[in-house]
Design an enzyme around this catalytic site. Structure first.
Site, PDB file in Angstrom:
ATOM      1  N   PRO A  87       0.825  -1.382  -0.111  1.00 11.06           N
ATOM      2  CA  PRO A  87      -0.083   0.100  -0.174  1.00 11.06           C
ATOM      3  C   PRO A  87       0.829   1.154   0.076  1.00 11.06           C
ATOM      4  O   PRO A  87       0.380   2.449  -0.129  1.00 11.06           O
ATOM      5  CB  PRO A  87      -0.755  -0.007   1.199  1.00 11.06           C
ATOM      6  N   GLU A 129       2.115  -8.147   8.555  1.00 11.91           N
ATOM      7  CA  GLU A 129       2.400  -6.637   8.776  1.00 11.91           C
ATOM      8  C   GLU A 129       3.173  -6.228   7.482  1.00 11.91           C
ATOM      9  O   GLU A 129       3.379  -5.148   7.500  1.00 11.91           O
ATOM     10  CB  GLU A 129       3.175  -6.508  10.126  1.00 11.91           C
ATOM     11  N   ARG A 184      -4.157  -8.798 -20.263  1.00 11.10           N
ATOM     12  CA  ARG A 184      -4.991  -8.305 -21.270  1.00 11.10           C
ATOM     13  C   ARG A 184      -4.546  -7.249 -22.037  1.00 11.10           C
ATOM     14  O   ARG A 184      -5.058  -7.240 -23.209  1.00 11.10           O
ATOM     15  CB  ARG A 184      -6.299  -7.813 -20.542  1.00 11.10           C
ATOM     16  N   ASP A 228     -10.782   0.842 -24.166  1.00  5.03           N
ATOM     17  CA  ASP A 228     -11.331   0.824 -22.908  1.00  5.03           C
ATOM     18  C   ASP A 228     -11.031   2.210 -22.021  1.00  5.03           C
ATOM     19  O   ASP A 228     -10.260   2.929 -22.793  1.00  5.03           O
ATOM     20  CB  ASP A 228     -10.477  -0.461 -22.019  1.00  5.03           C
TER      21      ASP A 228
HETATM   22  N1  SAH Z   1       1.325  -3.101   7.708  1.00  2.00           N
HETATM   23  C1  SAH Z   1       1.348  -2.561   6.050  1.00  2.00           C
HETATM   24  C2  SAH Z   1       0.265  -3.545   5.517  1.00  2.00           C
HETATM   25  C3  SAH Z   1       0.310  -4.989   5.530  1.00  2.00           C
HETATM   26  S1  SAH Z   1      -0.990  -5.708   4.615  1.00  2.00           S
HETATM   27  C4  SAH Z   1       1.141  -1.057   5.854  1.00  2.00           C
HETATM   28  O1  SAH Z   1       0.344  -0.586   6.544  1.00  2.00           O
HETATM   29  O2  SAH Z   1       2.080  -0.577   5.055  1.00  2.00           O
HETATM   30  C5  SAH Z   1      -0.146  -7.131   4.131  1.00  2.00           C
HETATM   31  C6  SAH Z   1       0.262  -7.283   2.826  1.00  2.00           C
HETATM   32  O3  SAH Z   1      -0.810  -6.977   1.939  1.00  2.00           O
HETATM   33  C7  SAH Z   1       1.503  -6.131   2.151  1.00  2.00           C
HETATM   34  O4  SAH Z   1       2.504  -6.784   2.250  1.00  2.00           O
HETATM   35  C8  SAH Z   1       1.100  -6.099   0.789  1.00  2.00           C
HETATM   36  O5  SAH Z   1       1.989  -6.980   0.062  1.00  2.00           O
HETATM   37  C9  SAH Z   1      -0.515  -6.269   0.465  1.00  2.00           C
HETATM   38  N2  SAH Z   1      -1.513  -5.137   0.617  1.00  2.00           N
HETATM   39  C10 SAH Z   1      -2.165  -4.581   1.249  1.00  2.00           C
HETATM   40  N3  SAH Z   1      -2.836  -3.675   0.822  1.00  2.00           N
HETATM   41  C11 SAH Z   1      -2.320  -3.344  -0.420  1.00  2.00           C
HETATM   42  C12 SAH Z   1      -2.402  -2.184  -1.425  1.00  2.00           C
HETATM   43  N4  SAH Z   1      -3.325  -1.372  -1.324  1.00  2.00           N
HETATM   44  N5  SAH Z   1      -1.785  -2.556  -2.557  1.00  2.00           N
HETATM   45  C13 SAH Z   1      -0.799  -3.605  -2.817  1.00  2.00           C
HETATM   46  N6  SAH Z   1      -0.567  -4.436  -1.589  1.00  2.00           N
HETATM   47  C14 SAH Z   1      -1.258  -4.536  -0.594  1.00  2.00           C
END
Ligand code: SAH
Length: 248
Positions: A98, A125, A163, A178
């Site tokens: 994220p 995490e 795609r 698209d």
């Molecule tokens: N503690 C981290 C979130 C961990 S969630 C933080 O707050 O930044 C666990 C895993 O889910 C992450 O390592 C990632 O690979 C995935 N993930 C969660 N949300 C995501 C998002 N919006 N985009 C991409 N990967 C995501």
């Protein structure tokens, strides 16, 4: 897999079975059958060094949750490179996070042009920061929200890339029309019946006049983008023709 001419993909994931949702269905399933891409799934669990198959540990400094261990992720990444064969050593590494760059059409197209790349999915995490620093070329986010693991984000990314591979879609031009491909949202679509709950299909679509239809669709795209996504509109340089259509 080393002889593949298509895109060579590998995903490092604790839940490889989830990727059947990508490889078994629809456009992405057919593209796989047609050899347009190959997908190797590598489970860090197989690289654990204890008999419990431990891949995570408690965070330094305390607090909730667990952290994926760097040495195990490194070993799994090496496993992913060898699964890709000759294309593996140069394959860029993407981690889903994220905190990464927000996924968009430009980034999708960039990845669709590579011969291979590796995607790392986190859980818990997240992954020990030192693994990300040492081995990951870019982090990619699917939006400003958190999901429980990197698998669904990785599948979103891979579906969007697959795609766009040449020939993956039935009509070669259907991706160009698209949303986002030309910076605009797509126009609205209609199919039979001609009248539905008192609403008729726009007359121009029944006219058979291809010039007028193309003009109407372009106008609808411009109108929708201006209404729904002024941020996209602001980035566009419109032609005189487009400006005229929008003013109408
Ligand atoms: N503690 C981290 C979130 C961990 S969630 C933080 O707050 O930044 C666990 C895993 O889910 C992450 O390592 C990632 O690979 C995935 N993930 C969660 N949300 C995501 C998002 N919006 N985009 C991409 N990967 C995501």
């Amino acid at each position: 897999m080393s002889d593949t001419t298509g895109l060579a993909l590998a995903v490092v994931t604790l839940f490889p079975e989830m990727f059947g949702a990508l490889t078994n269905w629809g456009v992405t399933g057919r593209a796989k059958e047609q050899g347009r891409y190959d997908l190797a799934l590598v489970n860090p669990r197989e690289f654990a060094t204890d008999r419990h198959g431990t891949v995570d540990d408690r965070p330094y400094g305390g607090g909730p949750g667990m952290v994926m261990k760097a040495p195990i992720m490194e070993a799994a990444l090496t496993g992913a490179r060898s699964a890709l064969g000759p294309k593996g050593s140069a394959a860029p590494v993407v981690a889903m996070s994220p905190q990464g760059r927000r996924l968009d059409d430009a980034l999708v197209m960039e990845l669709a042009q590579l011969p291979s790349f590796i995607v790392v999915a986190g859980r818990y995490e997240g992954i020990d920061e030192r693994f990300l620093d040492a081995f990951v070329d870019r982090e990619i986010s699917v939006g400003d929200f958190v999901v429980s693991g990197g698998e669904l984000p990785a599948m979103l990314l891979l579906d969007a890339v697959i795609r766009r591979l040449p020939g993956a879609l039935g009509h070669s031009d259907s991706a160009e029309e698209d949303s986002f491909a030309d910076g605009l949202l797509d126009c609205p679509h209609y199919t039979r019946p001609e009248e539905y709950h008192g609403q008729r299909v726009p007359q121009v679509l029944l006219s058979g006049d291809h010039g007028e239809i193309a003009r109407w669709r372009r106008q609808q795209s411009l109108k929708r983008t201006a209404e729904r996504r002024p941020d996209l509109m602001a980035e566009l340089v419109l032609s005189e023709q487009d400006n005229a259509l929008l003013e109408e």
